[in-house]
Each structure stands twice: as structure tokens, then as C-alpha cells.
Design a protein around this motif. Structure first.
Motif, PDB file in Angstrom:
ATOM      1  N   PRO A 195      26.028  -0.932 -18.340  1.00 48.97           N
ATOM      2  CA  PRO A 195      25.264  -1.899 -19.148  1.00 48.97           C
ATOM      3  C   PRO A 195      25.659  -3.344 -18.875  1.00 48.97           C
ATOM      4  O   PRO A 195      24.830  -4.239 -19.018  1.00 48.97           O
ATOM      5  CB  PRO A 195      25.590  -1.489 -20.590  1.00 48.97           C
ATOM      6  CG  PRO A 195      26.819  -0.681 -20.512  1.00 48.97           C
ATOM      7  CD  PRO A 195      26.789  -0.001 -19.185  1.00 48.97           C
ATOM      8  N   ILE A 198      23.538  -4.600 -16.043  1.00 47.24           N
ATOM      9  CA  ILE A 198      22.161  -4.829 -16.494  1.00 47.24           C
ATOM     10  C   ILE A 198      22.079  -6.108 -17.326  1.00 47.24           C
ATOM     11  O   ILE A 198      21.138  -6.901 -17.191  1.00 47.24           O
ATOM     12  CB  ILE A 198      21.661  -3.611 -17.279  1.00 47.24           C
ATOM     13  CG1 ILE A 198      21.653  -2.380 -16.376  1.00 47.24           C
ATOM     14  CG2 ILE A 198      20.261  -3.861 -17.834  1.00 47.24           C
ATOM     15  CD1 ILE A 198      21.307  -1.095 -17.087  1.00 47.24           C
ATOM     16  N   PHE A 199      23.071  -6.343 -18.202  1.00 43.96           N
ATOM     17  CA  PHE A 199      23.107  -7.588 -18.966  1.00 43.96           C
ATOM     18  C   PHE A 199      23.241  -8.791 -18.033  1.00 43.96           C
ATOM     19  O   PHE A 199      22.603  -9.831 -18.252  1.00 43.96           O
ATOM     20  CB  PHE A 199      24.281  -7.575 -19.948  1.00 43.96           C
ATOM     21  CG  PHE A 199      23.999  -6.830 -21.213  1.00 43.96           C
ATOM     22  CD1 PHE A 199      22.825  -7.035 -21.920  1.00 43.96           C
ATOM     23  CD2 PHE A 199      24.923  -5.935 -21.720  1.00 43.96           C
ATOM     24  CE1 PHE A 199      22.569  -6.356 -23.090  1.00 43.96           C
ATOM     25  CE2 PHE A 199      24.680  -5.250 -22.896  1.00 43.96           C
ATOM     26  CZ  PHE A 199      23.501  -5.454 -23.582  1.00 43.96           C
ATOM     27  N   GLY A 202      19.993  -9.607 -16.548  1.00 48.12           N
ATOM     28  CA  GLY A 202      19.133 -10.256 -17.525  1.00 48.12           C
ATOM     29  C   GLY A 202      19.506 -11.707 -17.756  1.00 48.12           C
ATOM     30  O   GLY A 202      18.632 -12.576 -17.922  1.00 48.12           O
ATOM     31  N   GLN A 205      18.037 -14.203 -15.440  1.00 44.77           N
ATOM     32  CA  GLN A 205      16.615 -14.497 -15.593  1.00 44.77           C
ATOM     33  C   GLN A 205      16.330 -15.504 -16.703  1.00 44.77           C
ATOM     34  O   GLN A 205      15.183 -15.918 -16.867  1.00 44.77           O
ATOM     35  CB  GLN A 205      15.852 -13.196 -15.884  1.00 44.77           C
ATOM     36  CG  GLN A 205      16.040 -12.120 -14.826  1.00 44.77           C
ATOM     37  CD  GLN A 205      15.608 -12.559 -13.451  1.00 44.77           C
ATOM     38  OE1 GLN A 205      14.565 -13.197 -13.300  1.00 44.77           O
ATOM     39  NE2 GLN A 205      16.394 -12.233 -12.436  1.00 44.77           N
ATOM     40  N   LEU A 233      17.304 -11.974 -24.061  1.00 42.43           N
ATOM     41  CA  LEU A 233      17.905 -10.734 -23.584  1.00 42.43           C
ATOM     42  C   LEU A 233      17.445  -9.516 -24.377  1.00 42.43           C
ATOM     43  O   LEU A 233      17.878  -8.401 -24.069  1.00 42.43           O
ATOM     44  CB  LEU A 233      19.436 -10.823 -23.672  1.00 42.43           C
ATOM     45  CG  LEU A 233      20.195 -11.466 -22.512  1.00 42.43           C
ATOM     46  CD1 LEU A 233      21.688 -11.368 -22.765  1.00 42.43           C
ATOM     47  CD2 LEU A 233      19.843 -10.834 -21.182  1.00 42.43           C
ATOM     48  N   PRO A 235      14.795  -7.578 -24.499  1.00 43.98           N
ATOM     49  CA  PRO A 235      14.314  -6.397 -23.762  1.00 43.98           C
ATOM     50  C   PRO A 235      15.435  -5.652 -23.054  1.00 43.98           C
ATOM     51  O   PRO A 235      15.445  -4.417 -23.013  1.00 43.98           O
ATOM     52  CB  PRO A 235      13.311  -6.986 -22.764  1.00 43.98           C
ATOM     53  CG  PRO A 235      12.892  -8.286 -23.351  1.00 43.98           C
ATOM     54  CD  PRO A 235      14.101  -8.811 -24.050  1.00 43.98           C
ATOM     55  N   VAL A 236      16.406  -6.405 -22.511  1.00 43.44           N
ATOM     56  CA  VAL A 236      17.536  -5.768 -21.838  1.00 43.44           C
ATOM     57  C   VAL A 236      18.433  -5.071 -22.848  1.00 43.44           C
ATOM     58  O   VAL A 236      18.942  -3.966 -22.599  1.00 43.44           O
ATOM     59  CB  VAL A 236      18.324  -6.822 -21.030  1.00 43.44           C
ATOM     60  CG1 VAL A 236      19.510  -6.189 -20.328  1.00 43.44           C
ATOM     61  CG2 VAL A 236      17.420  -7.503 -20.020  1.00 43.44           C
ATOM     62  N   PHE A 239      16.772  -1.835 -23.768  1.00 41.69           N
ATOM     63  CA  PHE A 239      16.908  -0.846 -22.693  1.00 41.69           C
ATOM     64  C   PHE A 239      18.297  -0.217 -22.721  1.00 41.69           C
ATOM     65  O   PHE A 239      18.449   1.013 -22.671  1.00 41.69           O
ATOM     66  CB  PHE A 239      16.637  -1.517 -21.346  1.00 41.69           C
ATOM     67  CG  PHE A 239      16.830  -0.615 -20.165  1.00 41.69           C
ATOM     68  CD1 PHE A 239      15.843   0.291 -19.804  1.00 41.69           C
ATOM     69  CD2 PHE A 239      17.985  -0.667 -19.405  1.00 41.69           C
ATOM     70  CE1 PHE A 239      16.010   1.125 -18.705  1.00 41.69           C
ATOM     71  CE2 PHE A 239      18.161   0.160 -18.313  1.00 41.69           C
ATOM     72  CZ  PHE A 239      17.171   1.060 -17.968  1.00 41.69           C
ATOM     73  N   ASN A 240      19.337  -1.049 -22.798  1.00 44.75           N
ATOM     74  CA  ASN A 240      20.698  -0.523 -22.836  1.00 44.75           C
ATOM     75  C   ASN A 240      20.954   0.282 -24.098  1.00 44.75           C
ATOM     76  O   ASN A 240      21.673   1.285 -24.071  1.00 44.75           O
ATOM     77  CB  ASN A 240      21.704  -1.674 -22.745  1.00 44.75           C
ATOM     78  CG  ASN A 240      21.954  -2.110 -21.315  1.00 44.75           C
ATOM     79  OD1 ASN A 240      21.844  -1.310 -20.386  1.00 44.75           O
ATOM     80  ND2 ASN A 240      22.295  -3.367 -21.135  1.00 44.75           N
ATOM     81  N   TYR A 317       9.245 -10.415 -25.643  1.00 48.71           N
ATOM     82  CA  TYR A 317       8.930 -10.479 -24.222  1.00 48.71           C
ATOM     83  C   TYR A 317       8.377 -11.863 -23.897  1.00 48.71           C
ATOM     84  O   TYR A 317       7.608 -12.442 -24.677  1.00 48.71           O
ATOM     85  CB  TYR A 317       7.906  -9.409 -23.835  1.00 48.71           C
ATOM     86  CG  TYR A 317       8.426  -7.997 -24.016  1.00 48.71           C
ATOM     87  CD1 TYR A 317       9.192  -7.388 -23.032  1.00 48.71           C
ATOM     88  CD2 TYR A 317       8.152  -7.291 -25.182  1.00 48.71           C
ATOM     89  CE1 TYR A 317       9.667  -6.093 -23.190  1.00 48.71           C
ATOM     90  CE2 TYR A 317       8.625  -5.993 -25.349  1.00 48.71           C
ATOM     91  CZ  TYR A 317       9.386  -5.401 -24.350  1.00 48.71           C
ATOM     92  OH  TYR A 317       9.854  -4.133 -24.508  1.00 48.71           O
TER      93      TYR A 317
END
Length: 323
Positions: A195, A198-199, A202, A205, A233, A235-236, A239-240, A317
């Protein structure tokens, strides 16, 4: 001034032989596609779909690995009735698993996000630190990591030796009914590398202009984190959260190794999947274990559905207006 319109000529008809040729090429292309997909399709049927259907059937029988499928007796809902009304260890395993997932998952995500914020910098050698923090996740839930963890937290382990430098008396962490589950949680939290990556992706971005504008308006680091980083963050985070919640309920290997396959001491690490394993492969009550597996599947599916249903209230989003 006028211009004469050019008449549109109809397209010439496609010859029958050409149409048949196109159809043949299309069928060959489809056949090639199915041929390349065949290993996955065979795996899906032979390893996932068919065993799941057999397991669903076994959940309504008293099947044991010592007998053949044809010798299993149909018992209807008796396994499910026993699970909910006559098996105290089942509800104890549910309680241990819920505590583990509810405590370990948020702490793991918090550690992953905190480290990702620290590593989201352009410093010399930062890639090395990112790799080192990700390394525990590469090892995954392996037996070797659980064995090392158990040796570290024994009474004579490295952790107690470290505490001894400060005059703190050692504790048999993995053999203590109070500390065994927190030790198991700590192992899960330590493996926050996946995770974290992935963070980190994110965070890359998030537009830097937002932080510059917030700084001009006098927003401090905390306000920028709360009003810019977290919403961008979300959405990320969502997801996590979904993935790690599922992983939290599926914990098995570490609990098996740390407890020696018993869920001890005093069933303090008896996770749901470990209890299912004991019922099916130690007590050879495979029909009852199959029923436990299907209840587990349904409950995890419901939890995931709840997370998705609540996500619309806090997940933002960037292209929400275009949706």
C-alpha cells in the motif's frame, strides 16, 4: 451562384466469395484468441470454479477425507445450524478475526501513508529507501518470515534482548495470551510496503500548484494535508482499504506458524481461516469446513459491498463533473 450536388453512388455489393473469406478469417481470429485463453480458462474451471461447486455441495454433507464423495451423507443445513448455535470456537474465531482486521488494517494503512509522505521527495538515494521499505512486502506472508518473527519475539528473542538494555524484563510475547495477537498484528503492519507504493504513486499525481496556492493563502502543513492531500488521495485510500480489509480477514500463515497450527496460546490467535483449516484438515470434518468457507465468502463479499456503497460519500474523483 449555385453548385450542382454530386449524386451519392451506392457501394458496390461485396462478392459472396469475399464475404465468406472475411467470415473465415474472423472465425480463425476468434479461434486463435480462445486458444491463447485456454490455459487461463482451464485453470479457472479446474482450480477455481469446479472446486468451488464441489465445496458448496460438501457444505451440505458430512463428508470426511477418509471416505469417498459418494459415501458422504446429505445433512442439509445441519453444518450451518451447528456453526451458528453449537460451536463456541467458531464465534471465538470470528471475534479474533474481527479484532485483527479492525485494528491492524487502519494501522497498516496509516503507516503506509506516513512513510509514503516521507519518501515523496527528490533526494539523493531516496530510491534505495523506497526499496528497503518495500522489501517486507516482497516476502509476503511467507512461512520463513513468520518463523523469524516468532524467534524474534520469544522470551530469549532479539526484541527481549533489546528491552534488556533498558532494564525491562522480557515477556514471552508469542506465548502470552494477551500479547500473542498484538504480535501477530505487528507483523501484518510491518508489511506495509505494497500500500505504501500505491500511496506514493497517488501522491505523484497531486498537482503541485494546489500546494503553492494553499501556501500563498497561509495554509500550514496540516491544513494542506487535510484539505488537499487526503481528498486527492481518497480514490487511492479507498482502493487500499478494500484490498487490505480483505487481506486482514484472510490472514492464515502467520497465525499458523506463530501458534504452531493450534491458534494458541489459549486460542488467542485462532483466526477464522486457521479454525477452518483445523476443522477440515486436522479434525477431518471437511463438510463443516466447507460450510465455514462459504459463510466466510459471503461475509467478506458483504463487507466489500458495504465499503463500495459508503465510498461515494467520501471518495472524491478529479473528473467527478464529467461522470
Amino acid at each position: 451562384m449555385t453548385t450542382a450536388s454530386t449524386p451519392v453512388r451506392p457501394a458496390p455489393p461485396v462478392p459472396a466469395e469475399a464475404a465468406r473469406g472475411r467470415g473465415g478469417r474472423r472465425r480463425r481470429d476468434n479461434l486463435s484468441g480462445y486458444l491463447f485463453l485456454s490455459p487461463w480458462l482451464l485453470g479457472l474451471l479446474g482450480i477455481t470454479a469446479i472446486p468451488m461447486l464441489i465445496s458448496l455441495y460438501l457444505s451440505f454433507t458430512d463428508y470426511s477425507p477418509l471416505i469417498s464423495l459418494g459415501e458422504a451423507n446429505w445433512v442439509g443445513l445441519d453444518n450451518y445450524r451447528r456453526m451458528f448455535t453449537a460451536d463456541p470456537s467458531y464465534w471465538h474465531a470470528v471475534r479474533v478475526t474481527v479484532i485483527f482486521a479492525v485494528v491492524a488494517t487502519p494501522l497498516k494503512l496509516a503507516a503506509a501513508l506516513g512513510v509514503a509522505l516521507l519518501l515523496n521527495r527528490t533526494l539523493r538515494g531516496i530510491s534505495l529507501f523506497r526499496g528497503l521499505f518495500y522489501l517486507p512486502s516482497l516476502l509476503g506472508g511467507s512461512v520463513a518470515v513468520a518463523i523469524v518473527w516468532r524467534s524474534m519475539f520469544n522470551r530469549e528473542g532479539a526484541f527481549n534482548s533489546f528491552l534488556g538494555w533498558f532494564g525491562i524484563h522480557g515477556t514471552p510475547w508469542v506465548n502470552d495470551p494477551f500479547w500473542a495477537l498484538p504480535t501477530l498484528m505487528l507483523l501484518a503492519i510491518w508489511q506495509f510496503g505494497a500500500p505504501m507504493v500505491i500511496f506514493l504513486a497517488g501522491l505523484k499525481q497531486v498537482p503541485g500548484e494546489l500546494y503553492e496556492a494553499a501556501s500563498v493563502d497561509g495554509a500550514g502543513a496540516w491544513r494542506q494535508f487535510r484539505h488537499i492531500t487526503l481528498p486527492m488521495l481518497s480514490p487511492v485510500i479507498f482502493f487500499n482499504l478494500v484490498l487490505e480489509t480483505i487481506h486482514g480477514f484472510q490472514g492464515f500463515t502467520a497465525a499458523f506458524v506463530l501458534s504452531g497450527g493450534t491458534g494458541g496460546p489459549v486460542d488467542s490467535t485462532l483466526m477464522y481461516t486457521l479454525d477452518l483449516y483445523i476443522k477440515g484438515f486436522t479434525q477431518l470434518d471437511m463438510g463443516y469446513a466447507s460450510a465455514m468457507a462459504w459463510v466466510f465468502l459471503v461475509v467478506v463479499g458483504l463487507i466489500t459491498a458495504v465499503l463500495f456503497s459508503t465510498g461515494r460519500f467520501w471518495v472524491h474523483y478529479s473528473d467527478a463533473e464529467e461522470r
